[in-house]
Design a protein around this motif. Structure first.
Motif, PDB file in Angstrom:
ATOM      1  N   PRO A   1     -11.099   3.878  -0.782  1.00 38.12           N
ATOM      2  CA  PRO A   1     -12.403   3.597  -0.164  1.00 38.12           C
ATOM      3  C   PRO A   1     -12.398   2.340   0.713  1.00 38.12           C
ATOM      4  O   PRO A   1     -13.149   2.270   1.686  1.00 38.12           O
ATOM      5  N   GLN A   2     -11.547   1.375   0.405  1.00 35.87           N
ATOM      6  CA  GLN A   2     -11.462   0.173   1.250  1.00 35.87           C
ATOM      7  C   GLN A   2     -10.897   0.511   2.631  1.00 35.87           C
ATOM      8  O   GLN A   2     -11.370  -0.012   3.637  1.00 35.87           O
ATOM      9  N   ILE A   3      -9.911   1.375   2.654  1.00 35.87           N
ATOM     10  CA  ILE A   3      -9.337   1.789   3.937  1.00 35.87           C
ATOM     11  C   ILE A   3     -10.386   2.584   4.721  1.00 35.87           C
ATOM     12  O   ILE A   3     -10.556   2.377   5.929  1.00 35.87           O
ATOM     13  N   ARG A   4     -11.094   3.463   4.045  1.00 43.97           N
ATOM     14  CA  ARG A   4     -12.157   4.219   4.720  1.00 43.97           C
ATOM     15  C   ARG A   4     -13.201   3.281   5.299  1.00 43.97           C
ATOM     16  O   ARG A   4     -13.680   3.484   6.416  1.00 43.97           O
ATOM     17  N   ASP A   5     -13.551   2.226   4.571  1.00 41.64           N
ATOM     18  CA  ASP A   5     -14.531   1.249   5.072  1.00 41.64           C
ATOM     19  C   ASP A   5     -14.009   0.536   6.326  1.00 41.64           C
ATOM     20  O   ASP A   5     -14.766   0.295   7.266  1.00 41.64           O
TER      21      ASP A   5
ATOM     22  N   GLN B   1     -19.014  -8.470   6.397  1.00 40.90           N
ATOM     23  CA  GLN B   1     -20.189  -7.634   6.626  1.00 40.90           C
ATOM     24  C   GLN B   1     -21.076  -8.290   7.660  1.00 40.90           C
ATOM     25  O   GLN B   1     -21.062  -9.491   7.828  1.00 40.90           O
ATOM     26  N   SER B   2     -21.883  -7.485   8.341  1.00 40.53           N
ATOM     27  CA  SER B   2     -22.749  -8.035   9.387  1.00 40.53           C
ATOM     28  C   SER B   2     -23.753  -9.030   8.823  1.00 40.53           C
ATOM     29  O   SER B   2     -24.251  -9.876   9.529  1.00 40.53           O
ATOM     30  N   GLY B   3     -24.032  -8.950   7.530  1.00 39.25           N
ATOM     31  CA  GLY B   3     -24.953  -9.890   6.906  1.00 39.25           C
ATOM     32  C   GLY B   3     -24.295 -11.195   6.496  1.00 39.25           C
ATOM     33  O   GLY B   3     -24.930 -12.060   5.923  1.00 39.25           O
ATOM     34  N   GLY B   4     -23.006 -11.341   6.766  1.00 38.49           N
ATOM     35  CA  GLY B   4     -22.330 -12.602   6.475  1.00 38.49           C
ATOM     36  C   GLY B   4     -21.452 -12.550   5.245  1.00 38.49           C
ATOM     37  O   GLY B   4     -20.630 -13.407   5.034  1.00 38.49           O
ATOM     38  N   GLY B   5     -21.631 -11.522   4.380  1.00 41.82           N
ATOM     39  CA  GLY B   5     -20.799 -11.413   3.194  1.00 41.82           C
ATOM     40  C   GLY B   5     -19.442 -10.862   3.559  1.00 41.82           C
ATOM     41  O   GLY B   5     -19.160 -10.563   4.702  1.00 41.82           O
ATOM     42  N   SER B   6     -18.581 -10.715   2.569  1.00 44.88           N
ATOM     43  CA  SER B   6     -17.285 -10.114   2.853  1.00 44.88           C
ATOM     44  C   SER B   6     -16.909  -9.182   1.728  1.00 44.88           C
ATOM     45  O   SER B   6     -17.341  -9.338   0.595  1.00 44.88           O
ATOM     46  N   GLN B   7     -16.110  -8.229   2.046  1.00 43.56           N
ATOM     47  CA  GLN B   7     -15.574  -7.311   1.072  1.00 43.56           C
ATOM     48  C   GLN B   7     -14.246  -7.857   0.614  1.00 43.56           C
ATOM     49  O   GLN B   7     -13.393  -8.162   1.430  1.00 43.56           O
TER      50      GLN B   7
ATOM     51  N   MET C   1       0.830  -1.173   0.000  1.00 42.65           N
ATOM     52  CA  MET C   1       0.000   0.000   0.000  1.00 42.65           C
ATOM     53  C   MET C   1       0.874   1.235   0.000  1.00 42.65           C
ATOM     54  O   MET C   1       1.900   1.272   0.659  1.00 42.65           O
ATOM     55  N   ASN C   2       0.405   2.199  -0.717  1.00 39.55           N
ATOM     56  CA  ASN C   2       1.162   3.431  -0.844  1.00 39.55           C
ATOM     57  C   ASN C   2       0.405   4.553  -0.142  1.00 39.55           C
ATOM     58  O   ASN C   2      -0.431   5.217  -0.738  1.00 39.55           O
ATOM     59  N   PHE C   3       0.693   4.754   1.137  1.00 41.98           N
ATOM     60  CA  PHE C   3       0.035   5.793   1.915  1.00 41.98           C
ATOM     61  C   PHE C   3       0.759   7.120   1.753  1.00 41.98           C
ATOM     62  O   PHE C   3       1.988   7.153   1.623  1.00 41.98           O
ATOM     63  N   THR C   4      -0.005   8.182   1.787  1.00 40.99           N
ATOM     64  CA  THR C   4       0.614   9.500   1.875  1.00 40.99           C
ATOM     65  C   THR C   4       1.207   9.625   3.273  1.00 40.99           C
ATOM     66  O   THR C   4       0.893   8.831   4.176  1.00 40.99           O
TER      67      THR C   4
END
Length: 177
Positions: free
Chosen positions: A144-148, A68-74, A1-4
């Protein structure tokens, strides 16, 4: 990952805050007189340790997978994925801690230890601060993944505050006005 530089500094700040939360919950579990409160502190401290581990993974270039709380995953794309165990186990631990406060009579108003109240008050203020700092960090990240991930942790911090509030209110330690 390339963070500022700013993103990396924000993650380092969150990591340090999570470390402090882990230490406080552990120390306060030892100091609490109410066995129920000891258990709540222990459970919330375990979730804080998971938050710390998640931030550490991010800083090490690993993308935790979020359930996710519904059982799925990102999915984290093709990046190296590590399971973010705080998602499922953290929710279960908080539900357990919250359910333990629901059976206490609401009319109990003076049967608490002042030291326990002070511990709870300090942790509630800490949770408010930590949740607020996650709010700031969420707006500063490009990915957006990090924000999530940060949003997920922030929601758990808010649930910690709710658990502490419910315990305090049930014992007459906190009067909502």
């Amino acid at each position: 990952m390339n963070f500022t530089t700013k993103e990396r500094n924000l993650l380092e700040d969150q990591k340090n805050q999570e470390k402090m939360c882990v230490q406080k919950y552990s120390n306060y579990a030892d100091l609490a007189t109410d066995p129920q409160l000891k258990n709540i502190f222990t459970q919330l401290g375990q979730v804080e340790q998971e938050h710390y581990n998640t931030i550490e993974q991010l800083l090490n270039g690993q993308m935790p997978q979020m359930k996710q709380s519904g059982g799925g995953s990102q999915q984290s794309g093709n990046q190296q994925g590590m399971s973010m165990s705080s998602s499922q186990s953290g929710q279960n631990q908080m539900k357990s801690a919250q359910s333990q406060t629901s059976f206490i009579p609401q009319s109990q108003s003076s049967g608490y230890n002042t030291s326990d109240k002070d511990l709870c008050s300090d942790l509630l203020m800490t949770e408010k601060y930590v949740s607020s700092s996650y709010n700031t960090a969420i707006f500063e990240f490009r990915d957006p993944q990090i924000r999530d991930i940060l949003n997920h942790i922030q929601k758990e911090e808010q649930q910690h505050g709710e658990t502490l509030y419910q315990y305090m209110a049930s014992k007459g330690m906190y009067q909502a006005q």
